[in-house]
Design a protein around this motif. Sequence first.
Motif, mmCIF file in Angstrom:
data_model
loop_
_atom_site.group_PDB
_atom_site.id
_atom_site.type_symbol
_atom_site.label_atom_id
_atom_site.label_comp_id
_atom_site.label_asym_id
_atom_site.label_seq_id
_atom_site.Cartn_x
_atom_site.Cartn_y
_atom_site.Cartn_z
ATOM 1 N N TYR A 230 0.813 -1.223 0.000
ATOM 2 C CA TYR A 230 0.000 0.000 0.000
ATOM 3 C C TYR A 230 0.841 1.264 0.000
ATOM 4 C CZ TYR A 230 -3.180 -3.625 1.675
ATOM 5 O OH TYR A 230 -3.892 -4.780 1.817
ATOM 6 N N ARG A 231 2.118 1.161 0.355
ATOM 7 C CA ARG A 231 2.996 2.336 0.351
ATOM 8 C C ARG A 231 2.317 3.491 1.073
ATOM 9 N NH1 ARG A 231 7.730 3.216 0.279
ATOM 10 N NH2 ARG A 231 8.982 3.934 -1.459
ATOM 11 N N GLU A 232 1.946 3.236 2.321
ATOM 12 C CA GLU A 232 1.122 4.211 3.022
ATOM 13 C C GLU A 232 1.893 5.438 3.490
ATOM 14 O OE1 GLU A 232 -1.875 4.715 3.064
ATOM 15 O OE2 GLU A 232 -2.467 2.837 2.130
ATOM 16 N N GLY A 233 1.149 6.470 3.804
ATOM 17 C CA GLY A 233 1.720 7.686 4.349
ATOM 18 C C GLY A 233 0.845 8.174 5.487
ATOM 19 N N GLN A 234 0.383 9.410 5.404
ATOM 20 C CA GLN A 234 -0.545 9.961 6.391
ATOM 21 C C GLN A 234 0.018 9.922 7.793
ATOM 22 O OE1 GLN A 234 -2.992 11.550 5.404
ATOM 23 N NE2 GLN A 234 -4.003 10.636 3.658
ATOM 24 N N LEU A 235 1.346 10.072 7.920
ATOM 25 C CA LEU A 235 1.950 10.006 9.249
ATOM 26 C C LEU A 235 1.590 11.227 10.093
ATOM 27 C CD1 LEU A 235 5.422 8.536 8.343
ATOM 28 C CD2 LEU A 235 3.495 7.393 9.437
ATOM 29 N N LEU A 236 1.390 12.349 9.427
ATOM 30 C CA LEU A 236 1.014 13.542 10.161
ATOM 31 C C LEU A 236 -0.320 13.328 10.879
ATOM 32 C CD1 LEU A 236 2.071 16.583 10.237
ATOM 33 C CD2 LEU A 236 0.099 17.009 8.797
ATOM 34 N N SER B 295 -4.024 2.589 -7.559
ATOM 35 C CA SER B 295 -4.496 2.728 -8.943
ATOM 36 C C SER B 295 -4.271 1.439 -9.718
ATOM 37 C CB SER B 295 -3.758 3.873 -9.644
ATOM 38 O OG SER B 295 -4.053 5.119 -9.047
ATOM 39 N N VAL B 296 -3.079 0.886 -9.585
ATOM 40 C CA VAL B 296 -2.774 -0.342 -10.322
ATOM 41 C C VAL B 296 -3.593 -1.508 -9.774
ATOM 42 C CG1 VAL B 296 -0.956 -2.024 -10.823
ATOM 43 C CG2 VAL B 296 -0.496 0.429 -11.055
ATOM 44 N N THR C 234 5.408 -6.355 -18.192
ATOM 45 C CA THR C 234 6.041 -5.290 -17.421
ATOM 46 C C THR C 234 7.361 -4.968 -18.089
ATOM 47 O OG1 THR C 234 6.956 -6.991 -15.968
ATOM 48 C CG2 THR C 234 5.009 -5.836 -15.188
ATOM 49 N N GLU C 235 7.794 -3.745 -17.930
ATOM 50 C CA GLU C 235 9.105 -3.384 -18.444
ATOM 51 C C GLU C 235 10.169 -4.058 -17.580
ATOM 52 O OE1 GLU C 235 7.967 1.069 -20.160
ATOM 53 O OE2 GLU C 235 8.749 0.869 -18.131
ATOM 54 N N ASP C 236 11.270 -4.382 -18.205
ATOM 55 C CA ASP C 236 12.392 -4.980 -17.481
ATOM 56 C C ASP C 236 13.609 -4.096 -17.713
ATOM 57 O OD1 ASP C 236 13.672 -6.890 -15.899
ATOM 58 O OD2 ASP C 236 14.372 -8.012 -17.651
ATOM 59 N N PRO C 237 14.029 -3.303 -16.758
ATOM 60 C CA PRO C 237 13.632 -3.234 -15.346
ATOM 61 C C PRO C 237 12.341 -2.448 -15.112
ATOM 62 C CG PRO C 237 15.261 -1.541 -15.785
ATOM 63 C CD PRO C 237 15.124 -2.345 -17.056
ATOM 64 N N TRP D 33 9.698 -2.220 -8.345
ATOM 65 C CA TRP D 33 9.397 -3.457 -7.586
ATOM 66 C C TRP D 33 8.040 -3.393 -6.895
ATOM 67 C CZ3 TRP D 33 8.613 -1.478 -2.864
ATOM 68 C CH2 TRP D 33 9.315 -0.317 -2.530
ATOM 69 N N GLY D 34 7.628 -2.194 -6.473
ATOM 70 C CA GLY D 34 6.395 -2.089 -5.690
ATOM 71 C C GLY D 34 5.181 -2.500 -6.503
ATOM 72 N N VAL D 35 5.151 -2.045 -7.745
ATOM 73 C CA VAL D 35 4.030 -2.399 -8.597
ATOM 74 C C VAL D 35 4.080 -3.886 -8.956
ATOM 75 C CG1 VAL D 35 3.135 -2.084 -10.922
ATOM 76 C CG2 VAL D 35 3.518 -0.114 -9.483
ATOM 77 N N ARG D 36 5.276 -4.400 -9.102
ATOM 78 C CA ARG D 36 5.416 -5.838 -9.379
ATOM 79 C C ARG D 36 4.784 -6.656 -8.256
ATOM 80 N NH1 ARG D 36 11.346 -6.926 -11.530
ATOM 81 N NH2 ARG D 36 11.834 -6.831 -9.323
ATOM 82 N N SER D 37 4.976 -6.216 -7.012
ATOM 83 C CA SER D 37 4.363 -6.926 -5.886
ATOM 84 C C SER D 37 2.838 -6.857 -5.949
ATOM 85 C CB SER D 37 4.842 -6.335 -4.555
ATOM 86 O OG SER D 37 6.145 -6.758 -4.271
#
Lengths: 503, 503
Positions: free
Chosen positions: A370-376, B212-213, B229-232, B235-239
């Motif tokens: 999820y690559r979260e943020g919202q730490l504030l 979004s993805v 997927t493009e190589d390289p 990594w986050g979207v790959r997960s």
Amino acid sequence: MRASVLSDWLAQRLDRGNGQPIYRQLHRLLQQAILSRELPAGSKVPSSRLLAQELGIGRNTVTQVYEQLVLEGYVNSATGRGTFVADSAPDEIVGVPDAEALAAPLESLPPPLQGNRALSTRGARLIAGAGVSKRQWGAFMPGVPDVTKFPARVWSRLHNKYWRRLGPDLLTYAPGGGLASLRHTLADYLRTSRSVRCTPEQIIITTGIHQSVDLAVRLLSDPGDLIWTEDPCYWGVRSVLHVSGLQSRPIAVDEEGINPSADDLAQPPKLMLVTPSHQYPLGMVMSLARRRMLLEYARQNQCWIIEDDYDSEYRYGSRPLASLQGLDTSGQVIYVGSFGKTLFPGLRIGYLVVPEALAESFATASAELYREGQLLQQAMLAEFIAEGHFTSHIRKMRTLYGQRRQTLLDAAAHCYGDALPAVGGDAGLHLVMQLPAGSDDRAVAAAALERNIVVRPLSGYYAQPSLAPSGLLIGYACVPDEEIAPAFNTLADAIDATLVQFA
Amino acid sequence: MRASVLSDWLAQRLDRGNGQPIYRQLHRLLQQAILSRELPAGSKVPSSRLLAQELGIGRNTVTQVYEQLVLEGYVNSATGRGTFVADSAPDEIVGVPDAEALAAPLESLPPPLQGNRALSTRGARLIAGAGVSKRQWGAFMPGVPDVTKFPARVWSRLHNKYWRRLGPDLLTYAPGGGLASLRHTLADYLRTSRSVRCTPEQIIITTGIHQSVDLAVRLLSDPGDLIWTEDPCYWGVRSVLHVSGLQSRPIAVDEEGINPSADDLAQPPKLMLVTPSHQYPLGMVMSLARRRMLLEYARQNQCWIIEDDYDSEYRYGSRPLASLQGLDTSGQVIYVGSFGKTLFPGLRIGYLVVPEALAESFATASAELYREGQLLQQAMLAEFIAEGHFTSHIRKMRTLYGQRRQTLLDAAAHCYGDALPAVGGDAGLHLVMQLPAGSDDRAVAAAALERNIVVRPLSGYYAQPSLAPSGLLIGYACVPDEEIAPAFNTLADAIDATLVQFA
């Protein structure tokens, strides 16, 4: 229809000339046959070889359709023994609201979506089953707190304080699990208020129940795994489970909560999702005996229990039982909660409490997925709780909601006496008004909406709406006291107009 | 090893006495045989009936293992023809970093996780492949903007303005798709700055690229579907793709962007995920010819293109080409962007632009799956853009980052001359410094981290790290000018220490 005559039945209905691919036609016809019980549960379907031969189509086509039906839960494939119609057809399993549409004759269906309009199978079912409302405010929207009472000045003061001394650490991505100060504060709060036993590291901050369940389900189960859900249950979580590929088995509830039958117990699920504090949407509290049974069963069968402790803060009268998590001695329980109902829904802060052995995996996966943020906001919330604003806000709102609940009960009694009893009002933000057996609660809700009143039909929360009790979820939390009686009178007009038609 | 001797090989290694279930052993042995190429790509595995007979185990066990391997992408099952080792084993397909561990002899593996520690198959692979860093700030963290330059006073003023006149509408759940005012403002902004053609209704507000993805993939593809997927790639979207069950096929890139081979083109994917404005992480811009080819191929084969237009705001020199979305005449492109790199990552606001025919489905699914809120922040952002703060902030940051980029290039040239050339610095927030072929960029990154410098090894972005070019992603955006040269010198120490060891 016996399986042996299936080929004939299909052959009569497949139409090579209508422009629809044979694959789609066969898929839909088999869905129809199963949903309409023409192919009863447990019956064997012909082998792909045989059916392909009898229909004069490619075997690959048949195999692909069977595989699709397996994925969708219509049939089970027992290797070496053949393919069988599933015990529970998907309308029972997942509560697809468009079961009627699927079971309708092929001719009356709209042409399949193609090209740019084509959703995936899981996407199309998600949309078809979506329960989300376009309205999020007003009488009698269930599940929405009175956000106008939120202590906005305190919140703004905290906001300005943090923005003034802003370092980069609160503006960038969240470390796995969320802000340490919030996790510490929450661990204390949950221990004292909910008997949850955990270290701060076991707490994973999320954006709410949906993300919490999504994370738990993806880390702990694979597509096709079985999950027990309560019947009835919250439609939103059902959608999350479904789109992750889980096969959900609806388990009946009684006055003590979830009540698995011997048949249910014979097939241990990978996960179960329960609402012990306050069954959603019916409101009963899970008994201690039932809690112990569930924990022991989960321990013996290595199931995970997701405890949705939603709304546990709002009780009018009895004290809540301790959380399941607090009774768990073998680390089987994932506890989930949120601030959506106590502060405001748009805040999007919730949390999981996971067993110690899973804490690091959950923290990593949360950051990765999820690559979260919202730490504030997390920092502000931690201070809001630590300064005591949270508990005093809950105390204040509990009194307010208790009054509104009573006003609603009075208005209902005034209109209907004991004729339409209300249940589930001892806790939470809504109550359920029962309608006469066999009445159409969807029609009532639609008639209410025409009068600008939002209520939700109870049957929609059941896996099989057509067999479900009829009733209405009436949310009172976000309705000002003086508007409750007039709004109920408008609702009563809708009920009376619809029930007359029904009678 | 030919498939015909597989049974013997397995029979020698299966151990009924070691306490591990036969299912798990067989699963792991077959994974090993495939990853080690002992079972080469394309070879046929024995039928479940035959293998069960020869190993003296239940046929159901074999079938279940095969089904698991199909799900994981190790083998493909062609109905009626048998089961074959996949052309790309999962270490190539998904870039699982623990391929070595999987391919190691069974004895050296830790015992399988059981009971409370057991993650699901998808969960375990997610954790094993996680690329997320515990550090999110400091020299030379790639992908993080200088959040200390964010116009905090303007933002605070907007915050206070909205909190003062707060209605319930901004505090409750988001309607599907997000706040209308932000969608309108964004449609204007994207049209003028990125040649994106859309109505506000086609814009779906999300929490960022990951969501979004996730949404696009779940609505438009089913488990097992192929995605390019493009190589390289990131990594986050790959997960995210992987945990949704997609089979990803890494496609090589050249100086014109993604460059599918004839073999690739022969198997049209359901989706492709590309970064045309600024390939991530290498930085090249996709040529117009390649864009046209890709759009035409997608049209003919009914593929969806997800265009990640990340970082398109930061270009130093050349003007960007128009978006793919703006060239698309047949509604195949899903455009995704975010405010994480232009404002601050913790904001968590991103967006999709979807074809008109999909807009309503995406809006509904977004509300149903994520139950989003954060409308207050969306209102603030809409006003922030409309008042011109957004474009002036970008202008200011572009100048600042351009200077930092030059300072970094100077420091690198000062240390290494032309020996270690940098690429991809014409756009974005990082550049890639090439290391000598065959050198271990992971070792360099580890040595740098010991010196408190964060860089990311380039090889980790490739599907097959062991065959990838060696290099470092060096982010300069969040490093104050005066710290760049000293930090680079520290990095150079780490490089020199490691490359000496290597030489």
